[in-house]
Motif scaffolding. Sequence first.
Motif, PDB file in Angstrom:
ATOM      1  N   HIS A 142       0.842  -1.188   0.000  1.00 15.97           N
ATOM      2  CA  HIS A 142       0.000   0.000   0.000  1.00 15.97           C
ATOM      3  C   HIS A 142       0.883   1.244   0.000  1.00 15.97           C
ATOM      4  N   ALA A 143       0.772   2.046  -1.057  1.00  9.10           N
ATOM      5  CA  ALA A 143       1.499   3.306  -1.114  1.00  9.10           C
ATOM      6  C   ALA A 143       0.796   4.352  -0.258  1.00  9.10           C
ATOM      7  N   ASP A 144       1.580   5.230   0.350  1.00 10.71           N
ATOM      8  CA  ASP A 144       1.048   6.332   1.163  1.00 10.71           C
ATOM      9  C   ASP A 144       0.020   5.840   2.197  1.00 10.71           C
ATOM     10  N   PRO A 145       0.386   4.877   3.036  1.00 14.25           N
ATOM     11  CA  PRO A 145      -0.583   4.349   4.005  1.00 14.25           C
ATOM     12  C   PRO A 145      -0.946   5.381   5.061  1.00 14.25           C
ATOM     13  N   SER A 146      -2.151   5.290   5.549  1.00 14.03           N
ATOM     14  CA  SER A 146      -2.575   6.173   6.634  1.00 14.03           C
ATOM     15  C   SER A 146      -2.199   5.545   7.972  1.00 14.03           C
ATOM     16  N   PRO A 147      -2.071   6.353   9.027  1.00 11.75           N
ATOM     17  CA  PRO A 147      -1.870   5.781  10.357  1.00 11.75           C
ATOM     18  C   PRO A 147      -2.976   4.795  10.744  1.00 11.75           C
ATOM     19  N   ALA A 148      -4.199   5.039  10.261  1.00  5.35           N
ATOM     20  CA  ALA A 148      -5.294   4.108  10.544  1.00  5.35           C
ATOM     21  C   ALA A 148      -5.001   2.727   9.969  1.00  5.35           C
ATOM     22  N   LEU A 149      -4.411   2.693   8.765  1.00  5.65           N
ATOM     23  CA  LEU A 149      -4.054   1.408   8.156  1.00  5.65           C
ATOM     24  C   LEU A 149      -2.925   0.741   8.931  1.00  5.65           C
ATOM     25  N   LEU A 150      -1.943   1.520   9.382  1.00  3.04           N
ATOM     26  CA  LEU A 150      -0.851   0.952  10.166  1.00  3.04           C
ATOM     27  C   LEU A 150      -1.373   0.319  11.446  1.00  3.04           C
ATOM     28  N   ALA A 151      -2.234   1.037  12.161  1.00  2.00           N
ATOM     29  CA  ALA A 151      -2.788   0.508  13.413  1.00  2.00           C
ATOM     30  C   ALA A 151      -3.595  -0.756  13.150  1.00  2.00           C
ATOM     31  N   ALA A 152      -4.388  -0.749  12.083  1.00  2.41           N
ATOM     32  CA  ALA A 152      -5.200  -1.923  11.760  1.00  2.41           C
ATOM     33  C   ALA A 152      -4.329  -3.114  11.393  1.00  2.41           C
ATOM     34  N   SER A 153      -3.200  -2.865  10.723  1.00  3.98           N
ATOM     35  CA  SER A 153      -2.333  -3.983  10.337  1.00  3.98           C
ATOM     36  C   SER A 153      -1.766  -4.689  11.562  1.00  3.98           C
ATOM     37  N   VAL A 154      -1.552  -3.953  12.648  1.00  5.54           N
ATOM     38  CA  VAL A 154      -1.140  -4.597  13.905  1.00  5.54           C
ATOM     39  C   VAL A 154      -2.279  -5.479  14.420  1.00  5.54           C
ATOM     40  N   ASP A 155      -3.511  -4.979  14.346  1.00  7.72           N
ATOM     41  CA  ASP A 155      -4.673  -5.784  14.745  1.00  7.72           C
ATOM     42  C   ASP A 155      -4.705  -7.093  13.964  1.00  7.72           C
ATOM     43  N   TRP A 156      -4.464  -7.006  12.669  1.00  6.57           N
ATOM     44  CA  TRP A 156      -4.557  -8.193  11.819  1.00  6.57           C
ATOM     45  C   TRP A 156      -3.505  -9.228  12.193  1.00  6.57           C
ATOM     46  N   ILE A 157      -2.298  -8.762  12.510  1.00  9.10           N
ATOM     47  CA  ILE A 157      -1.256  -9.691  12.943  1.00  9.10           C
ATOM     48  C   ILE A 157      -1.643 -10.328  14.275  1.00  9.10           C
ATOM     49  N   ALA A 158      -2.133  -9.528  15.193  1.00  5.07           N
ATOM     50  CA  ALA A 158      -2.517 -10.038  16.514  1.00  5.07           C
ATOM     51  C   ALA A 158      -3.713 -10.976  16.445  1.00  5.07           C
ATOM     52  N   ASP A 159      -4.500 -10.886  15.370  1.00  6.08           N
ATOM     53  CA  ASP A 159      -5.667 -11.758  15.200  1.00  6.08           C
ATOM     54  C   ASP A 159      -5.258 -13.220  15.034  1.00  6.08           C
ATOM     55  N   HIS A 160      -4.038 -13.458  14.542  1.00  7.60           N
ATOM     56  CA  HIS A 160      -3.468 -14.792  14.346  1.00  7.60           C
ATOM     57  C   HIS A 160      -4.181 -15.567  13.242  1.00  7.60           C
ATOM     58  N   ARG A 161      -5.068 -14.919  12.507  1.00  6.54           N
ATOM     59  CA  ARG A 161      -5.681 -15.561  11.342  1.00  6.54           C
ATOM     60  C   ARG A 161      -5.287 -14.843  10.062  1.00  6.54           C
ATOM     61  N   GLY A 162      -4.572 -13.744  10.233  1.00 10.54           N
ATOM     62  CA  GLY A 162      -4.193 -12.941   9.083  1.00 10.54           C
ATOM     63  C   GLY A 162      -2.712 -13.040   8.815  1.00 10.54           C
ATOM     64  N   PRO A 163      -2.068 -11.914   8.539  1.00 14.61           N
ATOM     65  CA  PRO A 163      -0.634 -11.930   8.234  1.00 14.61           C
ATOM     66  C   PRO A 163       0.191 -12.195   9.482  1.00 14.61           C
ATOM     67  N   ALA A 164       1.440 -12.639   9.270  1.00 17.22           N
ATOM     68  CA  ALA A 164       2.368 -12.818  10.388  1.00 17.22           C
ATOM     69  C   ALA A 164       3.305 -11.636  10.528  1.00 17.22           C
ATOM     70  N   PHE A 165       3.430 -10.820   9.476  1.00 17.81           N
ATOM     71  CA  PHE A 165       4.345  -9.689   9.568  1.00 17.81           C
ATOM     72  C   PHE A 165       3.931  -8.590   8.595  1.00 17.81           C
TER      73      PHE A 165
END
Length: 265
Positions: A142-165
């Motif tokens: 994702h080019a030019d990501p928003s802070p909202a996207l960054l915060a959500a990407s941490v959620d997705w990793i912590a979900d353990h069903r999404g990305p690992a990194f």
Amino acid sequence: QECDVSYDIHVFDPAAAPIGREALRAWLAGPARDEQPSALITRAVGVLQQFYRPLSEAPDTLTEGEHFADYAPEGALLSLSAPWYDAEDLTAVVHRLATEHGWGFDDVSVTDGMLWRPDPERRVDPTPLVGASLTVENGGTHADPSPALLAASVDWIADHRGPAFAILNLGEDDYVQYAGGRDGLTVERRTPAATPPGFRHTVAATSASTAGDLVDLPGATRSFRVLPNEVLSAPDAVTLVLASAQGASVSASIAWHDITSTFGA
């Protein structure tokens, strides 16, 4: 249209959906809703159609590279279907737009896939980080990501069903990478340096101590070897990622272990 329209993803209005993963899953899998789309779902259709045109407008034969989707909005739920060759792209588009517009999503075609809703208590700057790029495992770049996207990407990793990194690139030898799963995350920071090898690479930790044996930090697709005090909570990881992205200072309770020498320096 000749097209195997079989990859599905759901968008939902978090204000109308029940709280709790099991209750939400049951609600999403419930019977068809013979209702007019909610205002949020109507807006979601309009935004998404800027990226994926309605399948009804597609030519008789679809080819890879053409982006069309079937839209089925009902009440507080929007069901999207697209060809499997568009699965990765559609997922990345829906995930990013969800963080920017306040939708929830359900990766329904993925076995035990991600189910995410925005945190109503989280307040982050929506301004895009111009010039930066965020790469999420199995979630596109994702080019030019928003802070909202960054915060959500941490959620997705912590979900353990999404990305690992995920890796946030800010410039040459200037990036943040974060990884893990439901047991916590690890955050690494690389910054340019005037002395050889031209960069400094550090790992965030809850104390300055580097004693102790490495432990496995499991993620959805792989594990990571870290010191016990390098395992952070998801909220702490969000704080560090956003601070690094925005050039802000971090809490004095966070130490940084310098591991530059492990890169052959």
